[in-house]
Design a protein around this motif. Sequence first.
Motif, PDB file in Angstrom:
ATOM      1  N   TYR A 160       0.828  -1.201   0.000  1.00 41.19           N
ATOM      2  CA  TYR A 160       0.000   0.000   0.000  1.00 41.19           C
ATOM      3  C   TYR A 160       0.867   1.256   0.000  1.00 41.19           C
ATOM      4  CZ  TYR A 160      -3.332   3.605   1.144  1.00 41.19           C
ATOM      5  OH  TYR A 160      -4.074   4.761   1.104  1.00 41.19           O
ATOM      6  N   HIS A 161       1.974   1.215   0.733  1.00 39.37           N
ATOM      7  CA  HIS A 161       2.890   2.353   0.716  1.00 39.37           C
ATOM      8  C   HIS A 161       3.390   2.611  -0.704  1.00 39.37           C
ATOM      9  CE1 HIS A 161       3.935   3.896   4.818  1.00 39.37           C
ATOM     10  NE2 HIS A 161       3.276   2.805   5.188  1.00 39.37           N
ATOM     11  N   LEU A 162       3.697   1.546  -1.448  1.00 39.69           N
ATOM     12  CA  LEU A 162       4.152   1.707  -2.831  1.00 39.69           C
ATOM     13  C   LEU A 162       3.041   2.282  -3.705  1.00 39.69           C
ATOM     14  CD1 LEU A 162       6.157  -1.629  -3.319  1.00 39.69           C
ATOM     15  CD2 LEU A 162       7.079   0.675  -2.978  1.00 39.69           C
ATOM     16  N   VAL A 163       1.825   1.748  -3.542  1.00 44.58           N
ATOM     17  CA  VAL A 163       0.680   2.245  -4.314  1.00 44.58           C
ATOM     18  C   VAL A 163       0.420   3.715  -3.994  1.00 44.58           C
ATOM     19  CG1 VAL A 163      -1.844   2.084  -4.511  1.00 44.58           C
ATOM     20  CG2 VAL A 163      -0.445   0.017  -4.635  1.00 44.58           C
ATOM     21  N   SER A 164       0.500   4.069  -2.725  1.00 42.24           N
ATOM     22  CA  SER A 164       0.254   5.451  -2.316  1.00 42.24           C
ATOM     23  C   SER A 164       1.315   6.389  -2.882  1.00 42.24           C
ATOM     24  CB  SER A 164       0.236   5.534  -0.789  1.00 42.24           C
ATOM     25  OG  SER A 164       0.009   6.850  -0.355  1.00 42.24           O
ATOM     26  N   SER A 165       2.588   5.972  -2.834  1.00 42.53           N
ATOM     27  CA  SER A 165       3.665   6.816  -3.355  1.00 42.53           C
ATOM     28  C   SER A 165       3.548   6.989  -4.862  1.00 42.53           C
ATOM     29  CB  SER A 165       5.030   6.201  -3.010  1.00 42.53           C
ATOM     30  OG  SER A 165       5.229   6.165  -1.612  1.00 42.53           O
ATOM     31  N   ALA A 166       3.234   5.892  -5.567  1.00 44.24           N
ATOM     32  CA  ALA A 166       3.069   5.981  -7.019  1.00 44.24           C
ATOM     33  C   ALA A 166       1.897   6.884  -7.367  1.00 44.24           C
ATOM     34  CB  ALA A 166       2.857   4.585  -7.607  1.00 44.24           C
ATOM     35  N   GLY A 167       0.807   6.758  -6.609  1.00 41.92           N
ATOM     36  CA  GLY A 167      -0.359   7.604  -6.848  1.00 41.92           C
ATOM     37  C   GLY A 167      -0.057   9.071  -6.621  1.00 41.92           C
ATOM     38  N   ALA A 168       0.740   9.353  -5.591  1.00 43.92           N
ATOM     39  CA  ALA A 168       1.113  10.747  -5.316  1.00 43.92           C
ATOM     40  C   ALA A 168       1.956  11.311  -6.458  1.00 43.92           C
ATOM     41  CB  ALA A 168       1.873  10.825  -3.998  1.00 43.92           C
ATOM     42  N   GLY A 169       2.843  10.477  -7.009  1.00 43.04           N
ATOM     43  CA  GLY A 169       3.663  10.927  -8.132  1.00 43.04           C
ATOM     44  C   GLY A 169       2.839  11.220  -9.361  1.00 43.04           C
ATOM     45  N   VAL A 170       1.909  10.312  -9.672  1.00 38.61           N
ATOM     46  CA  VAL A 170       1.033  10.505 -10.832  1.00 38.61           C
ATOM     47  C   VAL A 170       0.171  11.757 -10.636  1.00 38.61           C
ATOM     48  CG1 VAL A 170      -0.929   9.541 -12.098  1.00 38.61           C
ATOM     49  CG2 VAL A 170       0.992   8.081 -11.476  1.00 38.61           C
ATOM     50  N   THR A 171      -0.321  11.956  -9.426  1.00 37.82           N
ATOM     51  CA  THR A 171      -1.154  13.122  -9.133  1.00 37.82           C
ATOM     52  C   THR A 171      -0.366  14.419  -9.304  1.00 37.82           C
ATOM     53  OG1 THR A 171      -2.495  11.826  -7.595  1.00 37.82           O
ATOM     54  CG2 THR A 171      -2.593  14.215  -7.385  1.00 37.82           C
TER      55      THR A 171
ATOM     56  N   VAL B 298       2.202  14.904 -11.345  1.00 39.76           N
ATOM     57  CA  VAL B 298       2.351  15.117 -12.789  1.00 39.76           C
ATOM     58  C   VAL B 298       1.049  15.636 -13.385  1.00 39.76           C
ATOM     59  CG1 VAL B 298       2.736  13.958 -15.006  1.00 39.76           C
ATOM     60  CG2 VAL B 298       4.186  13.409 -13.037  1.00 39.76           C
ATOM     61  N   CYS B 299      -0.073  15.086 -12.915  1.00 43.46           N
ATOM     62  CA  CYS B 299      -1.392  15.524 -13.388  1.00 43.46           C
ATOM     63  C   CYS B 299      -1.611  16.999 -13.070  1.00 43.46           C
ATOM     64  CB  CYS B 299      -2.470  14.671 -12.731  1.00 43.46           C
ATOM     65  SG  CYS B 299      -4.154  15.221 -13.069  1.00 43.46           S
ATOM     66  N   ALA B 300      -1.254  17.405 -11.855  1.00 42.58           N
ATOM     67  CA  ALA B 300      -1.438  18.812 -11.459  1.00 42.58           C
ATOM     68  C   ALA B 300      -0.626  19.740 -12.352  1.00 42.58           C
ATOM     69  CB  ALA B 300      -1.041  18.992  -9.996  1.00 42.58           C
ATOM     70  N   ILE B 301       0.610  19.346 -12.652  1.00 43.73           N
ATOM     71  CA  ILE B 301       1.464  20.180 -13.506  1.00 43.73           C
ATOM     72  C   ILE B 301       0.883  20.279 -14.910  1.00 43.73           C
ATOM     73  CG2 ILE B 301       3.727  20.308 -14.615  1.00 43.73           C
ATOM     74  CD1 ILE B 301       4.859  18.999 -12.035  1.00 43.73           C
ATOM     75  N   ALA B 302       0.441  19.134 -15.468  1.00 38.43           N
ATOM     76  CA  ALA B 302      -0.131  19.140 -16.822  1.00 38.43           C
ATOM     77  C   ALA B 302      -1.394  19.996 -16.867  1.00 38.43           C
ATOM     78  CB  ALA B 302      -0.445  17.709 -17.260  1.00 38.43           C
ATOM     79  N   PHE B 303      -2.232  19.897 -15.841  1.00 35.52           N
ATOM     80  CA  PHE B 303      -3.463  20.675 -15.800  1.00 35.52           C
ATOM     81  C   PHE B 303      -3.162  22.169 -15.727  1.00 35.52           C
ATOM     82  CE2 PHE B 303      -6.880  22.816 -13.508  1.00 35.52           C
ATOM     83  CZ  PHE B 303      -7.995  22.398 -14.211  1.00 35.52           C
ATOM     84  N   LEU B 304      -2.186  22.550 -14.910  1.00 31.58           N
ATOM     85  CA  LEU B 304      -1.869  23.969 -14.755  1.00 31.58           C
ATOM     86  C   LEU B 304      -1.223  24.548 -16.012  1.00 31.58           C
ATOM     87  CD1 LEU B 304      -0.652  24.056 -11.049  1.00 31.58           C
ATOM     88  CD2 LEU B 304      -2.771  24.999 -11.977  1.00 31.58           C
ATOM     89  N   PHE B 305      -0.430  23.752 -16.713  1.00 34.30           N
ATOM     90  CA  PHE B 305       0.133  24.234 -17.971  1.00 34.30           C
ATOM     91  C   PHE B 305      -0.980  24.462 -19.002  1.00 34.30           C
ATOM     92  CE2 PHE B 305       4.475  22.913 -16.710  1.00 34.30           C
ATOM     93  CZ  PHE B 305       5.150  24.049 -17.131  1.00 34.30           C
TER      94      PHE B 305
END
Length: 224
Positions: free
Chosen positions: A74-85, A87-94
Amino acid sequence: MIEQKSSPHDPPPGLRPVRGTARCAVVALALAGAAWLVRAVWHIRLAVAGEPASGPPDQGGGVHRPLNSLEDSYHLVSSAGAGVTAVCAIAFLFWLDRVRDNAKALSGANPRYGYGWLWFGWVVPVVNLWIPRGVVADVHRTVFPERRLPAVVNWWWGLWLAGLAGGVGIIYADDTDEVIARAYHGVLPLLAADLVIVAAAGAAALMVHTLTTAQREHIAGKGY
Protein backbone atom coordinates in the motif's frame (compact mmCIF):
# COMPACT_ATOMS: atom_id res chain seq x y z
CA MET A 1 11.37 51.55 -44.44
CA ILE A 2 7.90 50.44 -45.49
CA GLU A 3 5.62 49.78 -42.55
CA GLN A 4 3.86 46.44 -42.88
CA LYS A 5 0.18 46.66 -42.02
CA SER A 6 -1.40 43.87 -40.10
CA SER A 7 -4.19 41.87 -41.69
CA PRO A 8 -7.55 41.62 -39.91
CA HIS A 9 -7.02 37.86 -40.03
CA ASP A 10 -3.64 37.95 -38.31
CA PRO A 11 -3.83 36.20 -34.94
CA PRO A 12 -3.70 38.53 -31.94
CA PRO A 13 -0.35 38.62 -30.14
CA GLY A 14 -0.09 36.13 -27.31
CA LEU A 15 -2.28 33.47 -28.92
CA ARG A 16 -0.85 30.02 -28.11
CA PRO A 17 -1.60 26.49 -29.37
CA VAL A 18 -3.59 24.48 -26.83
CA ARG A 19 -4.39 21.15 -28.47
CA GLY A 20 -1.20 19.43 -27.28
CA THR A 21 -1.39 20.69 -23.70
CA ALA A 22 -5.10 19.77 -23.56
CA ARG A 23 -4.34 16.22 -24.67
CA CYS A 24 -1.55 15.93 -22.10
CA ALA A 25 -3.86 17.19 -19.38
CA VAL A 26 -6.63 14.75 -20.32
CA VAL A 27 -4.22 11.80 -20.36
CA ALA A 28 -2.72 12.86 -17.03
CA LEU A 29 -6.18 13.18 -15.48
CA ALA A 30 -7.10 9.71 -16.74
CA LEU A 31 -3.94 8.28 -15.18
CA ALA A 32 -4.63 10.08 -11.90
CA GLY A 33 -8.16 8.67 -11.85
CA ALA A 34 -6.76 5.18 -12.45
CA ALA A 35 -4.24 5.68 -9.64
CA TRP A 36 -7.02 6.54 -7.20
CA LEU A 37 -9.00 3.50 -8.31
CA VAL A 38 -5.99 1.36 -7.45
CA ARG A 39 -5.83 3.04 -4.04
CA ALA A 40 -9.49 2.16 -3.53
CA VAL A 41 -8.75 -1.50 -4.34
CA TRP A 42 -5.97 -1.52 -1.74
CA HIS A 43 -8.26 0.08 0.82
CA ILE A 44 -10.69 -2.79 0.26
CA ARG A 45 -7.87 -5.34 0.53
CA LEU A 46 -6.78 -3.84 3.85
CA ALA A 47 -10.34 -3.86 5.19
CA VAL A 48 -10.87 -7.48 4.16
CA ALA A 49 -7.54 -8.60 5.65
CA GLY A 50 -8.29 -6.89 8.94
CA GLU A 51 -5.91 -5.30 11.38
CA PRO A 52 -3.11 -7.59 12.62
CA ALA A 53 -3.10 -8.67 16.26
CA SER A 54 -0.10 -6.40 16.80
CA GLY A 55 -2.28 -3.36 16.16
CA PRO A 56 -1.97 -0.43 13.72
CA PRO A 57 1.35 0.47 12.09
CA ASP A 58 1.59 3.71 14.09
CA GLN A 59 1.29 2.61 17.71
CA GLY A 60 1.75 6.05 19.23
CA GLY A 61 4.60 7.69 21.03
CA GLY A 62 6.74 7.53 17.93
CA VAL A 63 6.61 3.73 17.87
CA HIS A 64 5.97 2.00 14.52
CA ARG A 65 5.77 -1.76 14.20
CA PRO A 66 7.20 -3.53 11.13
CA LEU A 67 4.78 -3.47 8.19
CA ASN A 68 3.37 -6.65 6.71
CA SER A 69 3.52 -7.30 2.96
CA LEU A 70 0.07 -5.86 2.24
CA GLU A 71 0.86 -2.66 4.14
CA ASP A 72 4.21 -2.40 2.37
CA SER A 73 2.49 -2.70 -1.00
CA TYR A 74 0.00 0.00 0.00
CA HIS A 75 2.89 2.35 0.72
CA LEU A 76 4.15 1.71 -2.83
CA VAL A 77 0.68 2.24 -4.31
CA SER A 78 0.25 5.45 -2.32
CA SER A 79 3.67 6.82 -3.35
CA ALA A 80 3.07 5.98 -7.02
CA GLY A 81 -0.36 7.60 -6.85
CA ALA A 82 1.11 10.75 -5.32
CA GLY A 83 3.66 10.93 -8.13
CA VAL A 84 1.03 10.50 -10.83
CA THR A 85 -1.15 13.12 -9.13
CA ALA A 86 1.74 15.61 -9.06
CA VAL A 87 2.35 15.12 -12.79
CA CYS A 88 -1.39 15.52 -13.39
CA ALA A 89 -1.44 18.81 -11.46
CA ILE A 90 1.46 20.18 -13.51
CA ALA A 91 -0.13 19.14 -16.82
CA PHE A 92 -3.46 20.67 -15.80
CA LEU A 93 -1.87 23.97 -14.75
CA PHE A 94 0.13 24.23 -17.97
CA TRP A 95 -3.11 23.76 -19.92
CA LEU A 96 -4.87 26.35 -17.77
CA ASP A 97 -2.00 28.78 -18.25
CA ARG A 98 -2.31 28.51 -22.05
CA VAL A 99 -6.08 28.83 -22.32
CA ARG A 100 -5.94 31.72 -19.87
CA ASP A 101 -3.38 33.54 -22.03
CA ASN A 102 -5.53 32.86 -25.10
CA ALA A 103 -8.62 34.22 -23.37
CA LYS A 104 -6.73 37.43 -22.62
CA ALA A 105 -5.47 37.69 -26.23
CA LEU A 106 -8.93 37.06 -27.72
CA SER A 107 -10.89 39.35 -25.41
CA GLY A 108 -8.31 42.07 -24.79
CA ALA A 109 -9.33 42.02 -21.12
CA ASN A 110 -7.05 41.28 -18.22
CA PRO A 111 -7.94 38.17 -16.21
CA ARG A 112 -9.99 38.72 -13.09
CA TYR A 113 -7.34 36.96 -10.99
CA GLY A 114 -3.65 37.81 -11.31
CA TYR A 115 -1.06 35.35 -12.58
CA GLY A 116 0.03 34.31 -9.09
CA TRP A 117 -3.43 32.99 -8.29
CA LEU A 118 -3.12 30.49 -11.14
CA TRP A 119 -0.53 28.62 -9.08
CA PHE A 120 -0.99 29.68 -5.46
CA GLY A 121 -4.79 29.81 -5.46
CA TRP A 122 -4.80 26.05 -4.90
CA VAL A 123 -2.79 26.09 -1.68
CA VAL A 124 -3.66 29.32 0.15
CA PRO A 125 -6.15 28.32 2.87
CA VAL A 126 -9.77 29.47 2.60
CA VAL A 127 -9.40 31.22 -0.77
CA ASN A 128 -8.52 27.86 -2.32
CA LEU A 129 -12.20 27.02 -1.89
CA TRP A 130 -13.21 29.28 -4.77
CA ILE A 131 -10.28 30.91 -6.60
CA PRO A 132 -9.24 27.91 -8.76
CA ARG A 133 -12.81 27.59 -10.02
CA GLY A 134 -12.86 31.35 -10.58
CA VAL A 135 -9.71 31.18 -12.70
CA VAL A 136 -11.23 28.45 -14.87
CA ALA A 137 -14.59 30.20 -15.15
CA ASP A 138 -12.85 33.43 -16.14
CA VAL A 139 -11.24 31.65 -19.11
CA HIS A 140 -14.69 30.92 -20.54
CA ARG A 141 -16.50 34.11 -19.58
CA THR A 142 -13.95 36.55 -20.99
CA VAL A 143 -14.24 34.96 -24.44
CA PHE A 144 -17.94 34.05 -24.29
CA PRO A 145 -19.62 36.62 -22.04
CA GLU A 146 -22.99 35.85 -23.62
CA ARG A 147 -22.85 32.13 -22.87
CA ARG A 148 -23.62 30.30 -19.69
CA LEU A 149 -20.70 28.65 -17.93
CA PRO A 150 -20.60 24.96 -18.93
CA ALA A 151 -22.14 22.85 -16.17
CA VAL A 152 -19.11 20.55 -16.14
CA VAL A 153 -17.07 23.32 -14.48
CA ASN A 154 -19.37 23.28 -11.45
CA TRP A 155 -19.50 19.48 -11.42
CA TRP A 156 -15.71 19.32 -11.43
CA TRP A 157 -15.33 21.84 -8.64
CA GLY A 158 -18.06 20.35 -6.46
CA LEU A 159 -16.54 16.88 -6.76
CA TRP A 160 -13.06 18.24 -6.05
CA LEU A 161 -14.21 19.93 -2.84
CA ALA A 162 -16.12 16.82 -1.77
CA GLY A 163 -13.00 14.73 -2.27
CA LEU A 164 -10.91 17.09 -0.17
CA ALA A 165 -13.53 17.04 2.57
CA GLY A 166 -13.32 13.24 2.61
CA GLY A 167 -9.83 13.41 4.08
CA VAL A 168 -7.90 11.56 1.35
CA GLY A 169 -7.87 14.21 -1.34
CA ILE A 170 -4.83 15.74 -2.96
CA ILE A 171 -4.17 17.68 0.24
CA TYR A 172 -4.84 15.75 3.43
CA ALA A 173 -3.47 15.59 6.97
CA ASP A 174 -3.23 11.83 7.54
CA ASP A 175 0.04 10.09 6.69
CA THR A 176 0.05 6.70 4.96
CA ASP A 177 0.11 4.64 8.17
CA GLU A 178 -2.85 6.59 9.53
CA VAL A 179 -4.78 5.93 6.32
CA ILE A 180 -4.00 2.21 6.71
CA ALA A 181 -5.46 2.32 10.23
CA ARG A 182 -8.57 4.07 8.88
CA ALA A 183 -8.98 1.33 6.27
CA TYR A 184 -8.89 -1.29 9.01
CA HIS A 185 -11.49 0.41 11.18
CA GLY A 186 -13.75 2.34 8.79
CA VAL A 187 -13.13 1.82 5.11
CA LEU A 188 -16.41 3.21 3.72
CA PRO A 189 -15.52 6.93 4.13
CA LEU A 190 -12.17 6.24 2.47
CA LEU A 191 -13.83 4.49 -0.46
CA ALA A 192 -16.37 7.28 -0.83
CA ALA A 193 -13.57 9.88 -0.98
CA ASP A 194 -11.60 7.74 -3.44
CA LEU A 195 -14.54 7.44 -5.81
CA VAL A 196 -15.33 11.16 -5.57
CA ILE A 197 -11.72 12.00 -6.54
CA VAL A 198 -11.96 9.58 -9.49
CA ALA A 199 -15.19 11.28 -10.56
CA ALA A 200 -13.55 14.70 -10.16
CA ALA A 201 -10.69 13.61 -12.43
CA GLY A 202 -13.21 12.46 -15.04
CA ALA A 203 -15.14 15.72 -14.81
CA ALA A 204 -11.89 17.69 -15.09
CA ALA A 205 -10.94 15.80 -18.25
CA LEU A 206 -14.34 16.57 -19.77
CA MET A 207 -14.00 20.21 -18.73
CA VAL A 208 -10.57 20.47 -20.38
CA HIS A 209 -12.02 19.05 -23.59
CA THR A 210 -15.10 21.30 -23.47
CA LEU A 211 -13.28 24.59 -22.85
CA THR A 212 -10.47 23.77 -25.28
CA THR A 213 -12.90 22.85 -28.05
CA ALA A 214 -14.92 26.04 -27.53
CA GLN A 215 -11.80 28.19 -27.62
CA ARG A 216 -10.34 26.49 -30.70
CA GLU A 217 -13.64 26.76 -32.58
CA HIS A 218 -13.81 30.46 -31.70
CA ILE A 219 -10.26 30.97 -32.99
CA ALA A 220 -11.06 29.07 -36.20
CA GLY A 221 -14.24 31.12 -36.66
CA LYS A 222 -12.18 34.30 -36.52
CA GLY A 223 -10.04 32.97 -39.36
CA TYR A 224 -6.77 33.02 -37.44
